[in-house]
Design an enzyme around this catalytic site. Structure first.
Site, PDB file in Angstrom:
ATOM      1  N   GLY A 122      55.685  25.756  24.035  1.00 16.93           N
ATOM      2  CA  GLY A 122      55.862  27.198  23.939  1.00 16.93           C
ATOM      3  C   GLY A 122      56.880  27.542  22.884  1.00 16.93           C
ATOM      4  N   ALA A 123      57.662  28.584  23.115  1.00 16.07           N
ATOM      5  CA  ALA A 123      58.594  29.053  22.083  1.00 16.07           C
ATOM      6  C   ALA A 123      59.626  27.992  21.717  1.00 16.07           C
ATOM      7  CB  ALA A 123      59.277  30.334  22.558  1.00 16.07           C
ATOM      8  N   ILE A 124      60.277  27.407  22.729  1.00 12.70           N
ATOM      9  CA  ILE A 124      61.278  26.370  22.448  1.00 12.70           C
ATOM     10  C   ILE A 124      60.605  25.066  22.040  1.00 12.70           C
ATOM     11  CG2 ILE A 124      62.936  24.823  23.566  1.00 12.70           C
ATOM     12  CD1 ILE A 124      64.260  27.354  22.712  1.00 12.70           C
ATOM     13  N   ASN A 162      66.763  24.943  32.111  1.00  9.77           N
ATOM     14  CA  ASN A 162      67.959  25.624  32.574  1.00  9.77           C
ATOM     15  C   ASN A 162      68.284  25.171  33.994  1.00  9.77           C
ATOM     16  OD1 ASN A 162      68.463  27.265  30.265  1.00  9.77           O
ATOM     17  ND2 ASN A 162      66.849  28.676  30.911  1.00  9.77           N
ATOM     18  N   LYS A 166      76.088  26.765  30.644  1.00  6.84           N
ATOM     19  CA  LYS A 166      74.849  27.532  30.481  1.00  6.84           C
ATOM     20  C   LYS A 166      74.462  28.211  31.794  1.00  6.84           C
ATOM     21  CE  LYS A 166      70.996  28.594  28.152  1.00  6.84           C
ATOM     22  NZ  LYS A 166      69.920  27.591  27.944  1.00  6.84           N
ATOM     23  N   ASN A 175      73.056  32.070  33.508  1.00 10.02           N
ATOM     24  CA  ASN A 175      71.723  32.105  34.112  1.00 10.02           C
ATOM     25  C   ASN A 175      71.762  32.428  35.602  1.00 10.02           C
ATOM     26  OD1 ASN A 175      70.655  29.361  32.029  1.00 10.02           O
ATOM     27  ND2 ASN A 175      70.180  31.523  31.779  1.00 10.02           N
ATOM     28  N   SER A 233      64.750  35.848  30.757  1.00 10.44           N
ATOM     29  CA  SER A 233      63.451  35.197  30.961  1.00 10.44           C
ATOM     30  C   SER A 233      62.916  35.475  32.365  1.00 10.44           C
ATOM     31  CB  SER A 233      63.580  33.690  30.730  1.00 10.44           C
ATOM     32  OG  SER A 233      64.529  33.124  31.609  1.00 10.44           O
ATOM     33  N   GLU A 270      61.655  31.322  38.079  1.00  9.23           N
ATOM     34  CA  GLU A 270      62.320  30.018  38.050  1.00  9.23           C
ATOM     35  C   GLU A 270      63.752  30.172  38.585  1.00  9.23           C
ATOM     36  OE1 GLU A 270      62.695  26.376  34.803  1.00  9.23           O
ATOM     37  OE2 GLU A 270      63.096  28.419  34.161  1.00  9.23           O
TER      38      GLU A 270
END
Length: 323
Positions: free
Chosen positions: A9-11, A102, A204, A208, A273, A285
């Site tokens: 996907g994007a990452i 994450n 991180k 989140n 996200s 998630e």
């Protein structure tokens, strides 16, 4: 170096494009219109650091690829337990799995040392379902500081950041970490090998664990959450409780809560996200972000009343949105 990106996907596509540009043998696993576009036009990366196109092999069948040296795992953590049929064709005896997730990873207590060494966290590895598919011995931790989004099928918009910190669960500076780091750097990315990678995980997670569930509950952007007095106070408390759990487990974040909030406010009207997943009807998630820390608090005896409250409400939201 042969690399498969499972969940490009994007990452994942951004990392795969960078590694391909560095000369690695890259294979992207995806599906749908995104896969069709990558097969036809390659991965188009739009970035303030310079646009480029990488024409790496793309497929929806890992069996076409065969065993690789590294699997870069770009799937959501709640997909790990079911990814066995996809990842098995990519593995040989020494294949490493670089998990760009994450939250608290399934390998967290693998070679951790101390009283919790080898402990399985039920909320992220229920009944060992993830470990059965992704052996902790294969895991290379990865904390992503880059921000990307899919502009359209096959088109990745790189917004900011190029850092992907990696590290071994046993805190060693391994040959495989160094090899992956060198390949990433050759592709134009920052990829330090961090023996104390768990510190990065908690840093991180500090954002989140608070912004993601609150954004979904309030349907709010980063700036809106920071500027609303009551919400800001709740987020500050969630962060303090998270730091207390991290400290008991021997980790230091090294960034103040005020600085973390100031950084989030500067992001502006960005939707997390989790909020985007809610709006798109996708699974939330939250187990690895919030439920895992509540479980760790229970294990370590740390009081986290606000985390428990937000977890209860957001868990009901997740159940209702999945119904």
């Amino acid at each position: 170096m042969k690399v498969a990106v499972l969940g490009a996907g994007a990452i994942g596509a951004y990392v795969g494009a960078a590694l391909h540009r560095a000369g690695a043998d890259v294979h992207l696993v995806a599906r749908g219109p995104h896969l069709a576009a990558m097969r036809r036009d390659g991965v188009r990366v739009l970035s303030p650091r310079g646009d480029f196109t990488a024409r790496a092999h793309a497929t929806d069948d890992p069996g076409e690829i065969g065993p690789v040296d590294f699997v870069f795992l770009g799937l959501k953590a709640n997909s790990y337990a079911a990814c066995g049929p996809l990842i098995e064709p990519l593995l040989h005896d020494s294949t490493a799995v670089v998990a760009a997730q994450n939250g608290i990873p399934w390998w967290y207590f693998h070679h951790h040392g101390g009283p919790y060494d080898g402990l399985r966290i039920e909320s992220v590895d229920p009944d060992g379902a993830v470990s059965a598919v992704l052996a902790p011995e294969r895991a290379v931790g990865c904390v992503v500081y880059a921000a990307t989004q899919l502009e359209g099928p096959g088109v990745v918009r790189h917004l900011e950041g190029t850092r992907f910190s990696v590290g071994e669960p046993d805190r060693s500076v391994s040959t495989r970490c160094l090899a992956f780091s060198e390949a990433m750097q050759a592709g134009g990315l920052k990829c330090p090998v961090e023996p104390a990678l768990r510190n990065d995980l908690w840093l991180k997670l500090l954002g989140n664990i608070s912004f993601n569930p609150i954004s979904a509950l309030a349907r709010a952007t980063m700036r809106q959450m920071c500027l609303h007095g009551g919400t800001r106070q709740v987020i500050e408390t969630m962060m303090r409780e998270t730091l207390a759990v991290a400290e008991v487990l021997g980790c230091e974040v090294g960034v103040s809560i005020e600085r973390r909030l100031a950084g989030a406010e500067k992001v502006g009207d960005h939707r997390t996200s989790t909020l985007q997943d809610l709006e798109r009807g996708k699974p939330l998630e939250l187990d690895v972000l919030l439920a895992a820390v509540v479980e760790l608090a229970e294990i370590t005896g740390v009081e986290v009343p606000i985390l428990r409250t937000v977890h209860a409400i957001s868990d009901l939201l997740a159940l209702r949105s999945a119904a």
